[in-house]
Design a protein around this motif. Structure first.
Motif, PDB file in Angstrom:
ATOM      1  N   PRO A   1      95.589  26.416 112.857  1.00  0.00           N
ATOM      2  CA  PRO A   1      94.189  25.951 112.804  1.00  0.00           C
ATOM      3  C   PRO A   1      93.629  25.840 111.390  1.00  0.00           C
ATOM      4  CG  PRO A   1      94.458  27.498 114.595  1.00  0.00           C
ATOM      5  CD  PRO A   1      95.768  27.500 113.837  1.00  0.00           C
ATOM      6  N   ARG A   2      94.002  26.739 110.522  1.00  0.00           N
ATOM      7  CA  ARG A   2      93.483  26.721 109.149  1.00  0.00           C
ATOM      8  C   ARG A   2      93.884  25.448 108.392  1.00  0.00           C
ATOM      9  NH1 ARG A   2      94.626  31.523 104.847  1.00  0.00           N
ATOM     10  NH2 ARG A   2      93.438  30.648 103.151  1.00  0.00           N
ATOM     11  N   PHE A   3      95.007  24.820 108.817  1.00  0.00           N
ATOM     12  CA  PHE A   3      95.515  23.630 108.136  1.00  0.00           C
ATOM     13  C   PHE A   3      95.450  22.389 109.037  1.00  0.00           C
ATOM     14  CE2 PHE A   3      97.206  27.191 105.845  1.00  0.00           C
ATOM     15  CZ  PHE A   3      96.998  26.806 104.523  1.00  0.00           C
ATOM     16  N   ALA A   4      94.550  22.393 110.002  1.00  0.00           N
ATOM     17  CA  ALA A   4      94.440  21.294 110.962  1.00  0.00           C
ATOM     18  C   ALA A   4      94.225  19.936 110.283  1.00  0.00           C
ATOM     19  CB  ALA A   4      93.304  21.579 111.945  1.00  0.00           C
ATOM     20  N   ALA A   5      93.591  19.910 109.144  1.00  0.00           N
ATOM     21  CA  ALA A   5      93.341  18.648 108.445  1.00  0.00           C
ATOM     22  C   ALA A   5      94.626  17.938 108.043  1.00  0.00           C
ATOM     23  CB  ALA A   5      92.477  18.886 107.213  1.00  0.00           C
ATOM     24  N   LEU A   6      95.745  18.678 107.937  1.00  0.00           N
ATOM     25  CA  LEU A   6      97.026  18.079 107.549  1.00  0.00           C
ATOM     26  C   LEU A   6      97.774  17.453 108.725  1.00  0.00           C
ATOM     27  CD1 LEU A   6      98.485  20.827 105.168  1.00  0.00           C
ATOM     28  CD2 LEU A   6      97.174  18.780 104.562  1.00  0.00           C
ATOM     29  N   SER A   7      97.295  17.603 109.916  1.00  0.00           N
ATOM     30  CA  SER A   7      98.011  17.171 111.107  1.00  0.00           C
ATOM     31  C   SER A   7      98.457  15.715 111.014  1.00  0.00           C
ATOM     32  CB  SER A   7      97.137  17.358 112.345  1.00  0.00           C
ATOM     33  OG  SER A   7      97.858  16.998 113.497  1.00  0.00           O
ATOM     34  N   GLY A   8      99.788  15.501 111.068  1.00  0.00           N
ATOM     35  CA  GLY A   8     100.351  14.160 111.037  1.00  0.00           C
ATOM     36  C   GLY A   8     100.463  13.520 109.672  1.00  0.00           C
TER      37      GLY A   8
END
Length: 135
Positions: free
Chosen positions: A80-87
């Motif tokens: 969750p802490r790095f959700a912005a990196l998803s994909g």
């Protein structure tokens, strides 16, 4: 920032996410829509980051052959802490012909494990060369 291989622009964006980790230069994560998605195929390589989670690796394919294995990685379902990196895709500068940030050509981080992008404003020492992986 841009990524080129064999006169083909495989990534071009002004929307990358710059990630910093202890003892290595930044890594730039590129939105998939700013890459040549038609040239990438998921490889069988997987790794685990204690912070971000499971990494998926991508081969660069030209025609029906793999031109560069594991040229990039992504976190399809990051913590969750790095959700912005998803994909988003992160590229190894050492595995392509050229990476640039603005007008500056990037120097690849030494070693084959980390994919840091070194520019003139980034100063080491960095993890990567033999004997530095365990810092």
């Amino acid at each position: 920032m841009v990524v080129d291989l064999a006169e083909v622009r495989i990534a071009d964006t002004h929307r990358s996410i710059r990630a910093l980790e202890t003892s290595h230069p930044p890594v730039f994560y590129v939105p998939p829509q700013d890459t040549r998605q038609d040239l990438f195929r998921q490889s069988g390589t997987r790794t685990w980051c204690e912070w971000k989670g499971a990494a998926t690796y991508w081969d660069l394919r030209i025609g029906d052959r793999t031109a560069v294995p594991d040229v990039a990685w992504s976190y399809e379902d990051p913590s969750p802490r790095f959700a912005a990196l998803s994909g988003y895709l992160a590229f190894y500068p050492s595995r392509v012909d050229r990476c640039r940030v603005g007008d500056e050509e990037v120097v690849a981080q030494p070693g084959d494990f980390y994919g840091g992008w070194i520019t003139s404003e980034i100063k080491g020492p960095f993890k990567g060369p033999p004997g530095t992986r365990g810092w």
